[in-house]
Design a protein around this motif. Structure first.
Motif: not given
Lengths: 93, 216
Positions: B78-102
């Motif tokens: 959030g501090i480095l990228t702001g909420p707009i790009i940050g929302s995309l980052i957390v979405f991608i991170t959660n998809i990748l995490s779910a892909a390996i069972g997290h």
């Protein structure tokens, strides 16, 4: 004599350290109450689900462990590399 | 830090769809702002890529404190990228995490909302405190604690609203159990606050221009 900027910096650090100490103390007390548990174990216990035996990720001897199947890391890394390569070719980045 | 570690089937299908719809709406708004704003700064795209990789990696590392926890780096995002790009980052991170069972696939929507709340609160607090707390380390640390506090509240709220399928516990019992997780998470949040504070303070010294992350 302190200038206002220094005073505000000290105030910020003092506030942060105060919050940190309070939160750590609360965390330690609660950990003492519940005992050590893994993340999933703690969650399933909190919401009343029963965790199947053998699903807790094992540690690799270093104190750290990876969640999920290691082969999946390689598989998804491969998929990402291929997808990035195709996008790179298509859009000529 | 706050992350719903429940498998698919814990929430009913209705609530899985509701949280996915909320997350996709949020992403739609973020994409709209990205497309209508001026061309993104390549430096910001690079930071976003690094943040995504770092967040995904740190999600999977189980730190042996209190039996096992992991940090998210969402306040740093959030501090480095702001909420707009940050929302995309957390979405991608959660998809990748779910892909390996997290976390389950059905939990991606809910977890995206939890992580987004951390991103936006940390971003807002970091900027609001600029006038009163000029020191980058303590400002980022306080913003991190605030972000993770709200993230844990959102996590508990989503679980209580959704309910858990197949359990006999009432809401008050679940709330009691989740409150313990909340307290432990906030204790460990101090580690994340130090990591974020040190990272931001270092970046402030060597590349202060990168800390205007959220400006359009």
């Amino acid at each position: 004599m302190t200038v206002p900027g220094e005073s505000r910096e000290r105030y910020g650090i003092a506030l942060f350290l105060l919050l940190a100490v309070v939160l750590v103390v609360i965390g330690v007390i609660v950990t003492g109450v519940t005992g050590p548990m893994g993340i999933e174990e703690r969650f399933t216990s909190a919401v009343g689900l029963h965790q199947e035996p053998g699903v807790t990720p094992g540690e690799a001897g270093t104190g750290f462990s990876l969640e999920g199947h290691p082969v999946l890391y390689i598989a998804f890394l491969g998929i990402l590399v291929i997808a990035c390569f195709l996008l790179y070719r298509k859009y000529r980045i | 830090m706050a992350h719903i570690h429940l498998e698919d089937g814990s929430f009913s299908l209705l609530w899985v769809i509701v949280w996915w719809a909320c997350a996709l709406s949020l992403l739609g708004i973020a994409l709209y702002f990205l497309r209508t704003s001026r061309k993104p700064d390549p430096r910001r795209i690079t930071i976003a890529a690094f943040c995504t990789a770092a967040a995904f990696a740190i999600f999977q590392v189980d730190i042996p404190i209190a039996g096992g926890v992991h940090i998210n780096l969402t306040p740093l995002i959030g501090i480095l990228t702001g909420p707009i790009i940050g929302s995309l980052i957390v979405f991608i991170t959660n998809i990748l995490s779910a892909a390996i069972g997290h976390g389950g696939w059905g939990m991606i929507g809910a977890n995206t909302l939890v992580n987004f709340s951390e991103v936006i609160v940390a971003y807002a607090i970091f900027r609001i405190l600029k006038r009163w707390v000029p020191d980058l380390f303590s400002r980022a640390g306080i913003a991190t604690l605030a972000g993770l506090f709200v993230g844990n509240c959102v996590m508990i709220g989503i679980i209580l609203v959704s309910g858990i399928q197949g359990v006999t516990q009432g809401s008050s019992q679940i709330l009691t159990g989740l409150s313990l997780i909340f307290a432990i998470n906030m204790g460990v949040a101090v580690i994340e606050a130090f990591v974020t504070g040190l990272t931001v303070a270092y970046m402030g010294r060597v590349r202060p221009d990168l800390l205007d992350g959220g400006k359009p």
